[in-house]
Write an enzyme that holds these catalytic residues in place. Sequence first.
Site, PDB file in Angstrom:
ATOM      1  N   THR A  20       0.814  -1.226   0.000  1.00 13.91           N
ATOM      2  CA  THR A  20       0.000   0.000   0.000  1.00 13.91           C
ATOM      3  C   THR A  20       0.847   1.276   0.000  1.00 13.91           C
ATOM      4  OG1 THR A  20      -0.163   0.067   2.409  1.00 13.91           O
ATOM      5  CG2 THR A  20      -1.858  -1.211   1.247  1.00 13.91           C
ATOM      6  N   TYR A  57       4.541   6.012   4.463  1.00 15.90           N
ATOM      7  CA  TYR A  57       3.847   6.019   3.171  1.00 15.90           C
ATOM      8  C   TYR A  57       2.761   7.105   3.185  1.00 15.90           C
ATOM      9  CZ  TYR A  57       6.007   1.394   2.429  1.00 15.90           C
ATOM     10  OH  TYR A  57       6.899   0.347   2.302  1.00 15.90           O
ATOM     11  N   GLY A 203       8.303  -5.042  -3.862  1.00 17.08           N
ATOM     12  CA  GLY A 203       8.494  -4.654  -5.264  1.00 17.08           C
ATOM     13  C   GLY A 203       8.412  -5.863  -6.187  1.00 17.08           C
ATOM     14  N   ARG A 207       8.196  -2.120  -9.245  1.00 16.03           N
ATOM     15  CA  ARG A 207       7.495  -0.835  -9.385  1.00 16.03           C
ATOM     16  C   ARG A 207       6.738  -0.726 -10.706  1.00 16.03           C
ATOM     17  NH1 ARG A 207      11.906  -1.062  -7.052  1.00 16.03           N
ATOM     18  NH2 ARG A 207      13.314  -0.401  -8.703  1.00 16.03           N
ATOM     19  N   ARG A 226       9.244   6.842 -10.222  1.00 16.07           N
ATOM     20  CA  ARG A 226       9.754   6.267 -11.458  1.00 16.07           C
ATOM     21  C   ARG A 226      10.339   7.336 -12.382  1.00 16.07           C
ATOM     22  NH1 ARG A 226       4.561   2.454 -11.755  1.00 16.07           N
ATOM     23  NH2 ARG A 226       3.663   4.491 -11.225  1.00 16.07           N
ATOM     24  N   GLY A 278       2.076  -4.250  -5.114  1.00 16.28           N
ATOM     25  CA  GLY A 278       1.433  -2.954  -4.934  1.00 16.28           C
ATOM     26  C   GLY A 278       0.371  -2.739  -5.995  1.00 16.28           C
ATOM     27  N   ALA A 279      -0.813  -2.299  -5.559  1.00 13.34           N
ATOM     28  CA  ALA A 279      -1.878  -2.023  -6.533  1.00 13.34           C
ATOM     29  C   ALA A 279      -2.635  -0.796  -6.054  1.00 13.34           C
ATOM     30  CB  ALA A 279      -2.818  -3.221  -6.637  1.00 13.34           C
ATOM     31  N   GLN A 284      -6.258  -3.913 -11.094  1.00 12.90           N
ATOM     32  CA  GLN A 284      -4.848  -4.347 -11.144  1.00 12.90           C
ATOM     33  C   GLN A 284      -4.656  -5.706 -10.470  1.00 12.90           C
ATOM     34  OE1 GLN A 284      -2.589  -0.929  -9.635  1.00 12.90           O
ATOM     35  NE2 GLN A 284      -2.205  -0.269 -11.735  1.00 12.90           N
TER      36      GLN A 284
HETATM   37  N1  LIG Z   1      10.350  -2.168   3.101  1.00 14.95           N
HETATM   38  C1  LIG Z   1      10.628  -1.327   2.139  1.00 14.95           C
HETATM   39  O1  LIG Z   1      11.616  -0.585   2.215  1.00 14.95           O
HETATM   40  C2  LIG Z   1       9.732  -1.305   0.929  1.00 14.95           C
HETATM   41  C3  LIG Z   1      10.133  -0.642  -0.234  1.00 14.95           C
HETATM   42  C4  LIG Z   1       9.291  -0.681  -1.339  1.00 14.95           C
HETATM   43  C5  LIG Z   1       8.087  -1.357  -1.263  1.00 14.95           C
HETATM   44  N2  LIG Z   1       7.704  -1.972  -0.105  1.00 14.95           N
HETATM   45  C6  LIG Z   1       6.413  -2.681   0.018  1.00 14.95           C
HETATM   46  O2  LIG Z   1       6.238  -3.539  -1.100  1.00 14.95           O
HETATM   47  C7  LIG Z   1       5.011  -3.189  -1.774  1.00 14.95           C
HETATM   48  C8  LIG Z   1       5.114  -3.501  -3.240  1.00 14.95           C
HETATM   49  O3  LIG Z   1       6.126  -2.743  -3.849  1.00 14.95           O
HETATM   50  P1  LIG Z   1       5.812  -1.477  -4.746  1.00 14.95           P
HETATM   51  O4  LIG Z   1       4.412  -1.041  -4.493  1.00 14.95           O
HETATM   52  O5  LIG Z   1       6.921  -0.501  -4.540  1.00 14.95           O
HETATM   53  O6  LIG Z   1       6.006  -1.983  -6.215  1.00 14.95           O
HETATM   54  P2  LIG Z   1       5.419  -3.165  -7.095  1.00 14.95           P
HETATM   55  O7  LIG Z   1       4.505  -4.030  -6.365  1.00 14.95           O
HETATM   56  O8  LIG Z   1       6.587  -3.778  -7.750  1.00 14.95           O
HETATM   57  O9  LIG Z   1       4.657  -2.329  -8.208  1.00 14.95           O
HETATM   58  C9  LIG Z   1       3.498  -1.611  -7.900  1.00 14.95           C
HETATM   59  C10 LIG Z   1       2.984  -0.912  -9.138  1.00 14.95           C
HETATM   60  O10 LIG Z   1       2.817  -1.858 -10.193  1.00 14.95           O
HETATM   61  C11 LIG Z   1       1.757  -1.443 -11.021  1.00 14.95           C
HETATM   62  N3  LIG Z   1       0.816  -2.543 -11.176  1.00 14.95           N
HETATM   63  C12 LIG Z   1       0.341  -3.382 -10.220  1.00 14.95           C
HETATM   64  N4  LIG Z   1      -0.514  -4.271 -10.755  1.00 14.95           N
HETATM   65  C13 LIG Z   1      -0.586  -3.986 -12.076  1.00 14.95           C
HETATM   66  C14 LIG Z   1      -1.312  -4.532 -13.172  1.00 14.95           C
HETATM   67  N5  LIG Z   1      -2.127  -5.569 -13.016  1.00 14.95           N
HETATM   68  N6  LIG Z   1      -1.123  -3.980 -14.382  1.00 14.95           N
HETATM   69  C15 LIG Z   1      -0.302  -2.930 -14.583  1.00 14.95           C
HETATM   70  N7  LIG Z   1       0.400  -2.365 -13.578  1.00 14.95           N
HETATM   71  C16 LIG Z   1       0.260  -2.895 -12.340  1.00 14.95           C
HETATM   72  C17 LIG Z   1       1.099  -0.248 -10.375  1.00 14.95           C
HETATM   73  O11 LIG Z   1       1.681   0.873 -11.010  1.00 14.95           O
HETATM   74  P3  LIG Z   1       0.883   2.203 -11.386  1.00 14.95           P
HETATM   75  O12 LIG Z   1       1.097   3.044 -10.204  1.00 14.95           O
HETATM   76  O13 LIG Z   1       1.601   2.661 -12.598  1.00 14.95           O
HETATM   77  O14 LIG Z   1      -0.545   1.869 -11.598  1.00 14.95           O
HETATM   78  C18 LIG Z   1       1.592  -0.336  -8.943  1.00 14.95           C
HETATM   79  O15 LIG Z   1       1.628   0.906  -8.309  1.00 14.95           O
HETATM   80  C19 LIG Z   1       4.832  -1.708  -1.421  1.00 14.95           C
HETATM   81  O16 LIG Z   1       3.521  -1.245  -1.689  1.00 14.95           O
HETATM   82  C20 LIG Z   1       5.215  -1.734   0.030  1.00 14.95           C
HETATM   83  O17 LIG Z   1       4.150  -2.274   0.806  1.00 14.95           O
HETATM   84  C21 LIG Z   1       8.524  -1.962   0.968  1.00 14.95           C
END
Ligand SMILES: NC(=O)c1ccc[n+]([C@@H]2O[C@H](COP(=O)([O-])OP(=O)(O)OC[C@H]3O[C@@H](n4cnc5c(N)ncnc54)[C@H](OP(=O)(O)O)[C@@H]3O)[C@@H](O)[C@H]2O)c1
Length: 334
Positions: A20, A57, A203, A207, A226, A278-279, A284
């Site tokens: 989230t 966040y 991730g 992303r 990004r 992440g969604a 998504q």
């Molecule tokens: N502990 C840490 O330091 C840390 C760091 C980073 C992340 N996290 C955690 O990990 C989670 C996941 O990582 P993340 O959100 O950075 O990146 P991610 O899951 O790799 O990518 C998320 C992005 O992918 C896109 N997406 C998702 N489903 C899709 C679909 N079906 N079709 C097209 N695009 C899609 C969306 O982009 P759009 O925005 O373009 O729609 C979404 O915002 C985070 O939300 C957080 O809870 C933790």
Amino acid sequence: MEQIEFAKSGLMTSRIGLGTWAMGGWMWGGTDEAQSIATIRSAIDRGVTLIDTAPVYGFGRSEEIVGKALEGSLRRKVTIATKVGLAWKDGAVYRDSRPARIRKEIEDSLRRLRTDVIDLYQVHWPDFETPIAETARTLEDLRRDGKIRAIGVSNFSPTQMRMFSANAQLDAVQPPYNLFEREIEADVLPYAVGAGLTILSYGALCRGLLSGRMTANTKFDGDDLRNVDPKFQGKRYPQYLAAVDELKKLAHERFGKSGLALAVRWVLDQGPTIALWGARNPSQLNPIGDVEGWHIDLAAKGEIDAILKRCIVNPVSPAFMAPPVTRPKEQEAA
Ligand SMILES: NC(=O)c1ccc[n+]([C@@H]2O[C@H](COP(=O)([O-])OP(=O)(O)OC[C@H]3O[C@@H](n4cnc5c(N)ncnc54)[C@H](OP(=O)(O)O)[C@@H]3O)[C@@H](O)[C@H]2O)c1
């Protein structure tokens, strides 16, 4: 949906967790609260029982949205994972895992999340200016007091995890891990497997790069990270896009699946892992069903490795996301 037990704590969740970060808006070009709440509820309808958030966040916004979405009977159905140890002032983020800060932060998180217990409490980034033992013991005290159920760390090295584990029972680790970011295979992954930790891979879609949606012309709004993420810049971006194209082909030809399903499946087939996905809108999450009920065999894993090696000649790590390692001087006395 596949489940995983957090061996030492007794927690059990789905192996896909909803991330989230983007729902907080900060570093993602803004947020839409109604869409975010609908996304959280849709994830639960689809069998997701782990929601990952953090105070930083959106500077409280993501936790507030999670709290609103879960208020009432939904709270009992999910495991809330949040974090501690990043503070902020005027939009600048710094590390602070001192005991006093943790004791304040947990009360803020409980209030925003509208709950009386946090299921998994994770130290967001190592704080080099606070002894790890002090941080670990403070989290163990919170567990003893019934405010948290399980303890995790994020972005920690094996050495830091060893120091932490000498002072608290560690249940989980949250590192970056996806097809394009595999640095943990050298150290964190084998350590976590050996220590019996559950791995929350963040991730999972790099992303969005591994979603298959990105093209050379994709634009990102406002403060969207990004716009500065090195994988999305210059000569590297076409290399990553070419790899995504080849991975899509392999996913389709070998498994009849999408590139996105391959990316998430790959994370789940690497060990005792959870894929944090992440969604920001319910659609998504439509591909969730495609991730279940199959595996990537060794031969296909070899082909994937060959694609990555061939296409990405200038790989780059996710290190750009790390917050500064020193606190602003005025915070030292705080
Ligand atoms: N502990 C840490 O330091 C840390 C760091 C980073 C992340 N996290 C955690 O990990 C989670 C996941 O990582 P993340 O959100 O950075 O990146 P991610 O899951 O790799 O990518 C998320 C992005 O992918 C896109 N997406 C998702 N489903 C899709 C679909 N079906 N079709 C097209 N695009 C899609 C969306 O982009 P759009 O925005 O373009 O729609 C979404 O915002 C985070 O939300 C957080 O809870 C933790």
